[in-house]
Design an enzyme around this catalytic site. Structure first.
Site, short mmCIF file in Angstrom:
data_model
loop_
_atom_site.label_atom_id
_atom_site.label_comp_id
_atom_site.label_asym_id
_atom_site.label_seq_id
_atom_site.Cartn_x
_atom_site.Cartn_y
_atom_site.Cartn_z
N HIS A 14 -16.75 5.16 3.00
CA HIS A 14 -15.96 4.25 2.22
C HIS A 14 -16.60 4.11 0.64
O HIS A 14 -17.71 3.59 0.73
CB HIS A 14 -15.87 3.05 2.73
CG HIS A 14 -15.13 1.84 1.93
ND1 HIS A 14 -14.02 1.22 2.19
CD2 HIS A 14 -15.43 1.48 0.77
CE1 HIS A 14 -13.59 0.16 1.28
NE2 HIS A 14 -14.44 0.44 0.32
N ARG B 273 -8.91 -8.09 -7.17
CA ARG B 273 -9.86 -9.31 -7.34
C ARG B 273 -11.39 -8.77 -7.71
O ARG B 273 -11.78 -7.67 -7.70
CB ARG B 273 -9.79 -9.90 -6.08
CG ARG B 273 -10.46 -9.02 -4.86
CD ARG B 273 -10.76 -9.72 -3.60
NE ARG B 273 -11.45 -8.86 -2.72
CZ ARG B 273 -10.98 -7.76 -1.83
NH1 ARG B 273 -9.63 -7.73 -1.98
NH2 ARG B 273 -11.77 -7.11 -1.10
N LYS C 119 -0.17 2.73 9.42
CA LYS C 119 -0.55 1.42 8.57
C LYS C 119 0.49 0.65 8.11
O LYS C 119 1.54 1.16 7.82
CB LYS C 119 -1.43 1.99 7.31
CG LYS C 119 -2.64 2.82 7.41
CD LYS C 119 -3.44 3.07 6.28
CE LYS C 119 -4.64 3.63 6.51
NZ LYS C 119 -5.33 4.19 5.27
N LYS D 62 0.95 -1.26 -0.10
CA LYS D 62 0.02 0.03 0.03
C LYS D 62 0.88 1.12 -0.07
O LYS D 62 0.46 2.39 -0.63
CB LYS D 62 -0.85 0.20 1.19
CG LYS D 62 -1.58 -1.41 1.53
CD LYS D 62 -2.62 -1.53 0.29
CE LYS D 62 -2.90 -3.30 0.70
NZ LYS D 62 -3.80 -3.81 -0.11
N ASN E 181 -8.21 -3.00 -4.98
CA ASN E 181 -8.22 -4.48 -4.61
C ASN E 181 -8.28 -5.27 -6.11
O ASN E 181 -8.98 -4.64 -6.90
CB ASN E 181 -9.55 -4.70 -4.30
CG ASN E 181 -10.00 -3.99 -2.88
OD1 ASN E 181 -8.86 -3.95 -1.90
ND2 ASN E 181 -10.96 -3.49 -2.27
C1 MV4 Z 1 -8.03 5.42 6.96
C2 MV4 Z 1 -9.10 5.97 7.82
C3 MV4 Z 1 -9.05 7.22 8.21
N1 MV4 Z 1 -8.05 7.86 7.58
N2 MV4 Z 1 -7.02 6.15 6.72
C4 MV4 Z 1 -9.59 0.87 7.03
C5 MV4 Z 1 -9.20 -0.48 6.55
C6 MV4 Z 1 -8.01 -0.12 5.45
N3 MV4 Z 1 -8.55 -0.06 4.28
C7 MV4 Z 1 -7.80 1.45 5.76
N4 MV4 Z 1 -8.78 1.87 6.84
C8 MV4 Z 1 -8.91 3.12 7.19
N5 MV4 Z 1 -8.05 4.00 6.55
C9 MV4 Z 1 -7.02 7.27 7.05
N6 MV4 Z 1 -5.89 8.25 6.63
C10 MV4 Z 1 -10.30 5.18 8.11
C11 MV4 Z 1 -10.12 3.67 7.96
C12 MV4 Z 1 -11.10 2.99 8.33
C13 MV4 Z 1 -12.27 2.47 7.47
C14 MV4 Z 1 -12.20 2.74 6.08
C15 MV4 Z 1 -13.10 2.26 5.19
C16 MV4 Z 1 -14.16 1.53 5.75
C17 MV4 Z 1 -14.19 1.34 7.04
C18 MV4 Z 1 -13.19 1.79 8.14
C19 MV4 Z 1 -13.31 1.70 9.35
C20 MV4 Z 1 -12.37 1.86 10.37
C21 MV4 Z 1 -11.27 2.72 9.72
#
Ligand code: MV4
Length: 450
Positions: A208, A292, A158, A116, A290
């Site tokens: 999202h 897939r 992350k 990522k 993603n």
């Molecule tokens: C984030 C975020 C807020 N700010 N990045 C969750 C899983 C991974 N794909 C990245 N995620 C997130 N990244 C920044 N800079 C919040 C999340 C996140 C989230 C993102 C999409 C759907 C649900 C979530 C639930 C918790 C945190």
């Protein structure tokens, strides 16, 4: 053209792929574990080969077993579905070496987007908006702390090889940074055998939003609009819908163009998804790609009228895509509810076991993708998703009404399911108004507890 496909998966997605192949006149080979001897995908495919004991680490994740089954059966392609080996670049590479067509992007692209931190760099170069964050990889606390100060708190640490929430921690202020970084990095090292981290500004209360794209070998790339996947719990999506109530035609066009730029920058071929975070202000940022087919692909199928599995197979066969962007017309509104074998009242604990009675809903605008049947035993070894209930209406209101009606008809006896919980979300005023973000479920559950 591909003549025979081995499906390296189980459950409803394996059945979904078998059906698409059958309609296209393509032969199918199922692989199954000991626990799946009586599973629907095992029974529905033209041939079925047992690949090992019940745990997925001894069956659906065994690359050599699956490749052997492919060669023995004479299949010329593998569809990996989602989960299991679907985003494993080593597996895609082994397929290539065995002259088996992997129905998905090539190994190099899977690996590049799987990192990522690397994906962020690729997108930044391509002019796709990314979340303000660290320049490259971060390995050390001190280095991270410097970056975090520059980015501005709150920040999120992350894992580069993460995704789906593993190896991820928020730090709201500098005093929290050290412990957040250390915990996230430890988790990353454990889960992925890699401690490469990156840091971003933490975006609060976003949605999202993900864009489906299709790309062929000849440089044609189109997007099929967005899916709003904000209704989730512990990084497990529960409800997805298209179109999003947060996106108008002009924002869709801008995000769609960014998604196509992202796919082009990644040299992407086949079906893929660009995940964005969308702020209330309308600002959007690339999060991950993603590589897939996804669980929620049916909502896109229903608003576009396309069959994404067939498109994947045609692209992997080397055919030129016949669609252009102007052919993509979004029609009506689609919602998907994931039906899981779990008990919401007991913190969503899994509920495997014998299904003693089943009634599945139907009717106009109602689709149930599932591999369950009366007398089926849900094994304890795999994901708890039993079915996807997808509805389509002319308007969002109509789609919600259809979903309530269809959920009300579902009978699954013998095990616990989240059907009633899904029904309660359809009745929730914040769901009905379309004003929700990624914290919706958490807020609903907190309120219930009082
Ligand atoms: C984030 C975020 C807020 N700010 N990045 C969750 C899983 C991974 N794909 C990245 N995620 C997130 N990244 C920044 N800079 C919040 C999340 C996140 C989230 C993102 C999409 C759907 C649900 C979530 C639930 C918790 C945190």
């Amino acid at each position: 053209m591909i003549k025979k496909v081995l499906i390296a998966n189980r459950g409803e997605i394996a059945v979904r792929i078998i059906r698409a192949c059958r309609e296209m006149g393509i032969e199918t080979v199922a692989v199954y574990s000991v626990a799946d001897k009586e599973a629907l995908h095992t029974q529905l495919a033209d041939e079925a080969i047992c690949i090992g004991p019940s745990p997925s680490t001894e069956s659906y994740l065994r690359m050599e077993q699956i490749l052997s089954a492919t060669l023995v059966s004479g299949a010329d392609a593998i569809h990996p579905g989602f989960g299991f080996l679907s985003e494993n670049s080593k597996f895609a590479q082994l397929c290539e070496q065995c002259h088996i067509t992997f129905i998905g992007p090539n190994a190099e692209v899977i690996e590049k987007m799987g990192d990522k931190a690397k994906a962020r760099e690729v997108m930044e170069k391509a002019g796709v908006p990314i979340i303000p964050g660290s320049k490259g990889a971060v390995y050390k606390i001190e280095e991270g702390k410097r970056e975090a100060k520059e980015i501005g708190y709150p920040v999120i640490v992350k894992a580069a090889l993460g995704g789906g929430g593993k190896g991820m921690r928020v730090a709201y202020k500098e005093e929290e940074f050290e412990s957040s970084f250390t915990t996230a990095q430890k988790e990353a090292k454990n889960a992925f055998g890699d401690d490469k981290m990156y840091i971003e500004h933490f975006v609060e209360n976003p949605r999202h939003i993900e864009f489906q794209i299709l790309a062929d070998e000849y440089g044609h790339i189109i997007h099929l609009g967005e899916r709003d996947c904000s209704i989730q719990r512990n990084h497990q999506k529960m409800i997805e819908e298209a179109p999003s109530t947060a996106i108008d035609d002009s924002l869709r066009e801008r995000m769609g163009e960014a998604a196509i730029r992202a796919a082009r920058a990644a040299d992407y071929v086949n079906a893929g998804t660009i995940e964005f975070l969308l702020e209330k202000t309308g600002a959007f940022y690339f999060m991950e790609m993603n590589t897939r087919i996804q669980v929620e692909h049916p909502v896109t199928e229903w608003v576009t009228g396309m069959d994404l599995i067939k498109e994947q197979i045609k692209i992997a066969s080397g055919l030129e895509m016949k669609w252009e962007q102007k052919d993509v017309q979004l029609k009506g509104h689609a919602i998907e509810c994931r039906i899981n074998a779990e008990c919401p009242e007991e913190n969503f604990r899994p509920s495997p076991g014998l299904i003693t009675d089943v009634y599945l809903p139907g009717g106009q605008g109602v689709r149930m993708d599932t591999a369950i049947y009366n007398g089926y035993v849900v094994p304890p070894y795999y994901d708890s998703m039993l079915a996807k209930l997808i509805v389509h209406g002319n308007s969002r209101e109509e789609a919600i009404a259809k979903m309530r009606s269809a959920l009300g008809e579902v009978i699954i006896e013998g095990i616990d399911t989240n059907v009633d919980f899904q029904y309660s979300i359809m009745e929730h005023e914040d769901y009905q108004s379309g004003e929700y973000d990624i914290d919706f479920i958490e807020k609903v559950l907190k309120k219930e507890k009082g």
